[in-house]
Enzyme design. Sequence first.
Site, PDB file in Angstrom:
ATOM      1  CE  LYS A  60      52.394  21.065  43.812  1.00 42.18           C
ATOM      2  NZ  LYS A  60      51.667  21.449  45.027  1.00 42.18           N
ATOM      3  N   GLY A 117      44.418  38.977  46.581  1.00 41.56           N
ATOM      4  CA  GLY A 117      43.868  37.719  45.923  1.00 41.56           C
ATOM      5  C   GLY A 117      42.904  37.301  46.509  1.00 41.56           C
ATOM      6  CB  VAL A 118      39.259  38.044  46.770  1.00 35.72           C
ATOM      7  CG1 VAL A 118      39.553  38.508  47.955  1.00 35.72           C
ATOM      8  CG2 VAL A 118      39.180  38.833  45.629  1.00 35.72           C
ATOM      9  N   GLY A 119      40.776  34.694  45.415  1.00 35.56           N
ATOM     10  CA  GLY A 119      40.319  33.385  44.695  1.00 35.56           C
ATOM     11  C   GLY A 119      39.585  32.522  45.284  1.00 35.56           C
ATOM     12  CB  VAL A 147      42.572  30.347  49.517  1.00 37.21           C
ATOM     13  CG1 VAL A 147      42.972  30.572  50.969  1.00 37.21           C
ATOM     14  CG2 VAL A 147      43.020  28.930  48.843  1.00 37.21           C
TER      15      VAL A 147
HETATM   16  N1  NAD Z   1      43.856  26.187  47.164  1.00 35.09           N
HETATM   17  C1  NAD Z   1      44.411  25.863  48.243  1.00 35.09           C
HETATM   18  O1  NAD Z   1      43.723  24.803  48.837  1.00 35.09           O
HETATM   19  C2  NAD Z   1      45.853  26.215  48.627  1.00 35.09           C
HETATM   20  C3  NAD Z   1      46.525  25.260  49.554  1.00 35.09           C
HETATM   21  C4  NAD Z   1      47.694  26.147  49.838  1.00 35.09           C
HETATM   22  C5  NAD Z   1      48.330  26.985  48.980  1.00 35.09           C
HETATM   23  N2  NAD Z   1      47.505  27.523  48.233  1.00 35.09           N
HETATM   24  C6  NAD Z   1      47.960  28.956  47.668  1.00 35.09           C
HETATM   25  O2  NAD Z   1      46.936  29.880  47.965  1.00 35.09           O
HETATM   26  C7  NAD Z   1      47.057  30.881  46.771  1.00 35.09           C
HETATM   27  C8  NAD Z   1      45.867  31.340  46.355  1.00 35.09           C
HETATM   28  O3  NAD Z   1      45.275  29.988  45.921  1.00 35.09           O
HETATM   29  P1  NAD Z   1      43.820  29.670  45.097  1.00 35.09           P
HETATM   30  O4  NAD Z   1      43.600  28.481  45.247  1.00 35.09           O
HETATM   31  O5  NAD Z   1      42.898  30.636  45.710  1.00 35.09           O
HETATM   32  O6  NAD Z   1      43.945  30.235  44.003  1.00 35.09           O
HETATM   33  P2  NAD Z   1      43.042  31.000  42.883  1.00 35.09           P
HETATM   34  O7  NAD Z   1      43.825  30.922  41.239  1.00 35.09           O
HETATM   35  O8  NAD Z   1      41.785  30.669  42.882  1.00 35.09           O
HETATM   36  O9  NAD Z   1      43.107  32.590  43.305  1.00 35.09           O
HETATM   37  C9  NAD Z   1      44.288  33.400  43.018  1.00 35.09           C
HETATM   38  C10 NAD Z   1      43.475  34.689  42.754  1.00 35.09           C
HETATM   39  O10 NAD Z   1      44.747  35.725  42.853  1.00 35.09           O
HETATM   40  C11 NAD Z   1      44.483  36.767  41.819  1.00 35.09           C
HETATM   41  N3  NAD Z   1      45.672  37.306  41.312  1.00 35.09           N
HETATM   42  C12 NAD Z   1      46.624  36.713  40.532  1.00 35.09           C
HETATM   43  N4  NAD Z   1      47.641  37.718  40.129  1.00 35.09           N
HETATM   44  C13 NAD Z   1      47.249  38.664  41.086  1.00 35.09           C
HETATM   45  C14 NAD Z   1      47.730  39.941  41.477  1.00 35.09           C
HETATM   46  N5  NAD Z   1      49.006  40.163  40.782  1.00 35.09           N
HETATM   47  N6  NAD Z   1      47.393  40.717  42.065  1.00 35.09           N
HETATM   48  C15 NAD Z   1      46.252  40.253  42.945  1.00 35.09           C
HETATM   49  N7  NAD Z   1      45.334  39.333  42.619  1.00 35.09           N
HETATM   50  C16 NAD Z   1      45.837  38.375  41.772  1.00 35.09           C
HETATM   51  C17 NAD Z   1      43.715  35.733  40.668  1.00 35.09           C
HETATM   52  O11 NAD Z   1      42.896  36.687  39.726  1.00 35.09           O
HETATM   53  C18 NAD Z   1      42.793  34.830  41.760  1.00 35.09           C
HETATM   54  O12 NAD Z   1      41.488  35.588  41.846  1.00 35.09           O
HETATM   55  C19 NAD Z   1      48.415  30.222  45.920  1.00 35.09           C
HETATM   56  O13 NAD Z   1      49.454  31.034  46.129  1.00 35.09           O
HETATM   57  C20 NAD Z   1      48.232  28.951  46.166  1.00 35.09           C
HETATM   58  O14 NAD Z   1      49.399  28.286  45.739  1.00 35.09           O
HETATM   59  C21 NAD Z   1      46.314  27.280  48.029  1.00 35.09           C
END
Ligand code: NAD
Length: 365
Positions: free
Chosen positions: A79, A179-181, A183
Amino acid sequence: MIFETLAKTGHEEVVFCHNPDAGLKAIIAIHNTVLGPALGGTRMWPYATEQDAVDDVLRLSRGMTYKAAVSGLNLGGGKAVIIGDPNKDKSEALFRAFGRFVNSLNGRYITAEDVGIDVNDMEYVFRETEFVTGVHQVHGGSGDPSPFTAYGTVQGLMAALNVKFGNEDVGRYSYAVQGVGHVGIEFVKLLREKGAKVFVTDINKDAVQRAVDEYGCEAVGLDEIYDVDCDVYSPTALGGTVNASTLPRLKCKIICGAANNQLANDEIGVEVEKRGILYAPDYAVNAGGLMNVSLEIDGYNRERAMRMMRTIYYNLGRIFEISKREGIPTFRAADRMAEERITSIGKLKLPHLGSARPQFMGRKG
Ligand SMILES: NC(=O)c1ccc[n+]([C@@H]2O[C@H](COP(=O)([O-])OP(=O)(O)OC[C@H]3O[C@@H](n4cnc5c(N)ncnc54)[C@H](O)[C@@H]3O)[C@@H](O)[C@H]2O)c1
């Protein structure tokens, strides 16, 4: 103290990258390359201290070793972190300077996007090195990995439902998705397509509204998510949300989500088990994104990617089986499965099997 730390964490190599003209301060950590080149994303973050950056890159790179190993990939764990504010400090020179350092490792480390970095930043890295994945589709890349991570999470979920309830009918159960980002929204979409009842929360109100309007989810407050009467709690935002204060509140039978490092510590993992909650280990469940970018190394193919996602279901099945057979919590079973694979595959390389060409290419002059 750095070598003492590395002895504990088991890292092979840590590279401090400095280019003052480009404003670059970055660290690349290669944890373990027994199974293959170390693949892991680059995170850009305004770390409060340099020690915070070191701690983060060491923790994250080690996690990548376990994720790749448990997922059956021929990849090691690595990383990188760039110290800086992604909203203010990005430039072409910064990413190209970083790309040159990645290139200097000659393929021992392959980078991709992580928090704070997007596909446009990777374009600059790509100008300086071939050892980059997660590049745009126009360059033969695979683009955003999030939909694959979400799809893979559903595969892991089905394996967990099977163990807990004896069926894989995703739509029969209720879910609390935190969390509805990137993923999370893809995950709730898949759950709702199967007709599941889905509760969502997020600090981003627009993201919650989208989940309600487009996918018919029910919104709950940020803290309320831990009290929801549901079958499955899905952490899909931050790490450490299963901890001493939240665990007693959870009413679910399964914890399965895409966030990294969901358990605050090992003791909590043991406690989850004692309470009869089935924990689907995070790095095995959320490996879909890594699997997807890994296919860029031999030439990306979407159909192969989708087939690979299905292996998450079988990997989880094996983890649950080890956990039951050995009487250990599922998070330990996942670690054991990863470590055993690294050890057994590593031993294959031990005997020297000869080669058509002499291996020793040095001392020519
Ligand atoms: N993107 C990928 O392909 C991937 C792969 C493996 C793991 N992950 C893990 O999955 C998780 C989400 O990743 P992502 O790419 O969707 O990130 P992202 O930043 O797009 O989404 C995260 C969401 O969580 C919300 N959030 C932050 N703090 C919060 C809280 N306290 N309560 C509720 N919601 C909150 C944010 O507003 C955001 O909408 C992370 O932990 C990431 O490490 C992602």
